[in-house]
Design an enzyme around this catalytic site. Structure first.
Site, PDB file in Angstrom:
ATOM      1  N   CYS A  98      -2.291   4.805   4.453  1.00 45.01           N
ATOM      2  CA  CYS A  98      -3.023   3.830   3.852  1.00 45.01           C
ATOM      3  C   CYS A  98      -3.877   4.532   2.789  1.00 45.01           C
ATOM      4  O   CYS A  98      -4.456   5.455   3.200  1.00 45.01           O
ATOM      5  CB  CYS A  98      -3.846   2.727   4.683  1.00 45.01           C
ATOM      6  SG  CYS A  98      -4.556   1.628   3.871  1.00 45.01           S
ATOM      7  N   HIS A 140       1.401  -5.239   6.233  1.00 43.40           N
ATOM      8  CA  HIS A 140       0.173  -4.357   5.866  1.00 43.40           C
ATOM      9  C   HIS A 140      -0.856  -4.575   5.131  1.00 43.40           C
ATOM     10  O   HIS A 140      -1.964  -4.583   5.389  1.00 43.40           O
ATOM     11  CB  HIS A 140       0.855  -2.982   5.561  1.00 43.40           C
ATOM     12  CG  HIS A 140      -0.182  -1.851   5.339  1.00 43.40           C
ATOM     13  ND1 HIS A 140      -0.114  -0.683   6.161  1.00 43.40           N
ATOM     14  CD2 HIS A 140      -1.158  -1.766   4.273  1.00 43.40           C
ATOM     15  CE1 HIS A 140      -1.365   0.008   5.694  1.00 43.40           C
ATOM     16  NE2 HIS A 140      -1.800  -0.411   4.665  1.00 43.40           N
ATOM     17  N   GLU A 141      -0.440  -5.456   3.898  1.00 41.78           N
ATOM     18  CA  GLU A 141      -1.551  -5.850   3.020  1.00 41.78           C
ATOM     19  C   GLU A 141      -2.259  -7.062   3.701  1.00 41.78           C
ATOM     20  O   GLU A 141      -3.493  -7.217   3.388  1.00 41.78           O
ATOM     21  CB  GLU A 141      -0.855  -6.139   1.663  1.00 41.78           C
ATOM     22  CG  GLU A 141      -0.388  -4.945   1.091  1.00 41.78           C
ATOM     23  CD  GLU A 141      -0.922  -3.779   0.793  1.00 41.78           C
ATOM     24  OE1 GLU A 141      -2.081  -3.734   0.992  1.00 41.78           O
ATOM     25  OE2 GLU A 141      -0.312  -2.596   0.870  1.00 41.78           O
ATOM     26  N   HIS A 144      -4.921  -6.435   6.020  1.00 41.92           N
ATOM     27  CA  HIS A 144      -6.341  -6.069   4.859  1.00 41.92           C
ATOM     28  C   HIS A 144      -7.315  -7.377   4.875  1.00 41.92           C
ATOM     29  O   HIS A 144      -8.209  -7.173   4.895  1.00 41.92           O
ATOM     30  CB  HIS A 144      -6.057  -5.512   3.516  1.00 41.92           C
ATOM     31  CG  HIS A 144      -5.727  -4.120   3.789  1.00 41.92           C
ATOM     32  ND1 HIS A 144      -6.466  -3.049   4.149  1.00 41.92           N
ATOM     33  CD2 HIS A 144      -4.683  -3.108   3.199  1.00 41.92           C
ATOM     34  CE1 HIS A 144      -6.081  -1.672   4.139  1.00 41.92           C
ATOM     35  NE2 HIS A 144      -4.830  -1.856   3.687  1.00 41.92           N
TER      36      HIS A 144
END
Lengths: 166, 179
Positions: A98, A140-141, A144
């Site tokens: 990341c 993954h995003e 966040h």
């Protein structure tokens, strides 16, 4: 239009739960543009989420079409405003890293295929089915947006051996 | 700041990490990279540590005498300047799985081919599994290929080795993704 600085952990903004973005608002559109600019500027990134540039809104962009792993299955540039995963199946392990956690990678297991619902840049409600690398990148995003880093999901760590673009 | 490599090994039980970390903390040492695993019935710790003022490894070893009394072996190595920094590791990342009936020389033969081709092993785990009657050897090897070597060439080498050693070998590239 601006390339923004990518925040690096332990910046506390990376651990916050983001609030929904306003649909069809200029503020949101500018945020999307900054995310797109920042993502493409990094050269190797295939996605970035708003908190990574210090904005606590539920917005992320993903584009795996230029990556070898994403060539086969992709939707080009996806602008994900207030996204939710409404269905996920299968599993896939990838070695993730990341931009906000430099010098570290780890194997992370995620759903192989997802259906994600979101508003696009024009404010249209969209439902898209994604698989493989694109599905991994979206998950993954989206993490966040809830203040989660891949570190929260690592099954086993590995030394960082990225071929970094200088 | 002086860096040291610290190795501790002994029969596994709860508390080894705690005792080690306590001694390091009392000494004022920093723990940088470390790898700590159970191997057989032994717990093995390898740590890169540093201290702002201590430069003599005996001083560190001394502090661990109480651990040695508890049956753990402790070894301290002084690192040369820069020895704590990992060099840039360019090249394609390849995972090699080797497994088959246990026999002498599996690790050697695989490592020999890798070494002769300038392939860098960056992570290696081996484990003896199966039963005493039918032991199976498993070797997981993560490697970095030199720039002039293609994955297919490594696959060909491993295929040749597979036939020669009568073990199963598979090679796959690992692509770390930065998201």
């Amino acid at each position: 239009m601006a390339v923004r600085e990518v925040l690096v952990y332990p910046d506390p903004r990376l651990k916050e739960v983001c609030t929904p973005a306003e649909i069809d608002a200029q503020e949101t559109d500018e945020l999307v543009q900054d995310l797109v600019d920042t993502m493409y500027d990094s050269g190797h990134s295939v996605g970035i989420a708003a908190p990574q540039i210090g904005v606590c809104r539920r917005v992320a962009v993903v584009d795996v079409s230029h990556s070898k792993l994403g060539k086969k299955h992709n939707h080009g540039l996806l602008t994900l405003i207030n996204p939710t995963i409404i269905e996920s199946t299968g599993s896939k392990v990838m070695r993730e890293g990341c931009m906000s956690v430099p010098d570290y990678t780890g194997n992370v297991e995620r759903a192989r295929e997802i259906v994600v619902q979101f508003h696009d840049r024009d404010g249209q409600d969209q439902v898209v089915r994604c698989k493989g690398f694109e599905a991994v990148a979206i998950q993954h995003e989206l993490d966040h947006l809830d203040g989660l880093l891949f570190l929260d999901r690592v099954s086993n760590p590995k030394a960082d051996v990225f071929k970094r673009k200088q | 700041m002086q860096h040291f490599a610290l190795t501790i090994i002994g029969r596994d039980r709860p508390g080894i990490v705690s005792s080690t970390a306590e001694i390091l903390y009392q000494l004022g040492c920093n723990i940088a990279d470390s790898s700590n695993n159970i191997l057989g019935g032994q717990f093995a710790m390898i740590l890169i540590i540093s201290h702002p003022t201590i430069t003599d490894r005996d001083e560190i070893e001394q502090a661990f005498s109480q651990l040695e009394e508890q049956g753990l072996s402790v070894f301290v190595r002084t690192l040369k300047p820069g020895g704590e920094q990992r060099p840039e590791l360019p090249g394609e990342l390849c995972m090699i799985s080797v497994y088959g009936s246990d026999k002498p020389g599996i690790v050697y033969q695989v490592a020999k081919v890798l070494s002769e081709n300038n392939i860098n092993i960056i992570d290696l785990n081996t484990k003896l599994i199966g039963t005493a009657e039918r032991p199976v050897y498993v070797m997981m090897c993560e490697t970095l290929l030199p720039e002039n070597l293609e994955t297919d060439e490594l696959k060909a080498m491993m295929n040749e080795l597979k036939n020669r050693l009568h073990v199963d070998i598979s090679v796959r590239t690992v692509t770390p993704v930065e998201l």
